[in-house]
Design a protein around this motif. Sequence first.
Motif, PDB file in Angstrom:
ATOM      1  N   ARG A 150       0.835  -1.205   0.000  1.00 46.40           N
ATOM      2  CA  ARG A 150       0.000   0.000   0.000  1.00 46.40           C
ATOM      3  C   ARG A 150       0.875   1.263   0.000  1.00 46.40           C
ATOM      4  N   THR A 151       1.990   1.228   0.727  1.00 46.78           N
ATOM      5  CA  THR A 151       2.904   2.367   0.758  1.00 46.78           C
ATOM      6  C   THR A 151       3.501   2.590  -0.626  1.00 46.78           C
ATOM      7  N   ALA A 152       3.919   1.519  -1.286  1.00 43.57           N
ATOM      8  CA  ALA A 152       4.476   1.635  -2.639  1.00 43.57           C
ATOM      9  C   ALA A 152       3.423   2.190  -3.595  1.00 43.57           C
ATOM     10  N   TRP A 153       2.193   1.710  -3.470  1.00 39.93           N
ATOM     11  CA  TRP A 153       1.119   2.206  -4.331  1.00 39.93           C
ATOM     12  C   TRP A 153       0.907   3.701  -4.101  1.00 39.93           C
ATOM     13  N   ARG A 154       0.872   4.125  -2.832  1.00 37.70           N
ATOM     14  CA  ARG A 154       0.634   5.536  -2.512  1.00 37.70           C
ATOM     15  C   ARG A 154       1.739   6.426  -3.068  1.00 37.70           C
ATOM     16  N   ILE A 155       2.986   6.005  -2.900  1.00 32.16           N
ATOM     17  CA  ILE A 155       4.109   6.803  -3.406  1.00 32.16           C
ATOM     18  C   ILE A 155       4.043   6.881  -4.933  1.00 32.16           C
ATOM     19  N   CYS A 156       3.756   5.761  -5.589  1.00 28.71           N
ATOM     20  CA  CYS A 156       3.647   5.763  -7.050  1.00 28.71           C
ATOM     21  C   CYS A 156       2.474   6.633  -7.508  1.00 28.71           C
ATOM     22  N   ARG A 157       1.360   6.559  -6.799  1.00 31.07           N
ATOM     23  CA  ARG A 157       0.202   7.373  -7.163  1.00 31.07           C
ATOM     24  C   ARG A 157       0.499   8.850  -6.978  1.00 31.07           C
ATOM     25  N   ASP A 158       1.090   9.213  -5.845  1.00 30.26           N
ATOM     26  CA  ASP A 158       1.372  10.623  -5.570  1.00 30.26           C
ATOM     27  C   ASP A 158       2.344  11.220  -6.579  1.00 30.26           C
TER      28      ASP A 158
END
Length: 190
Positions: A150-158
């Motif tokens: 989820r952290t990787a997804w959030r960083i990629c999304r941001d």
Amino acid sequence: MADREKAMTETLTTYARLNVPASTIEEVVKTLTDELEQLKEMRDEAKRWMEETEAAEQRANDLAALAELARTRLAAADAPHRVPVTVTCRVLGLARQPYYRWLASPVTDAELTEAYRAGALFDAHRDDPEFGHRFLLDEARAAGEAMAERTAWRICRDNRWWSVAMCRFGVSGWVSVTACQVDALSLVGC
């Protein structure tokens, strides 16, 4: 361009030898041409995203320099033109206590950890832009930056680090381009 036309001519000749109806050939040509245009658009969009990422990194560096300027030149004890802390905080819209807390540690541990994680994900994205966040996460973990999916997804999304193997599908969102579609597009000469 000549190679693409040659490949298209060979494909059409092969279809003609197999007695494929002309209407089917036209549909295939139209579909491949449309997919070729979509791929070109996706490549252009990926290039724009890379430029935006570089611009965002430059803005982050500028903000860090501005924060350093505020810390060292405005209210620091050894500043050449010292501005009182209360005035500096009033102008910046801060209370004094958070200012002193920030002065003691301008970058928090959480911000530093996230920056290292984002750096590992960006390095993986730059190496393989067709990877989605799950593969980027695996690459970052291999580089020594452990984090939750989820952290990787959030960083990629941001940071808008999307896979270049994605295409826009109306208003419903993004749809993955399958490997066989990518292979079909490469036959056309993309």
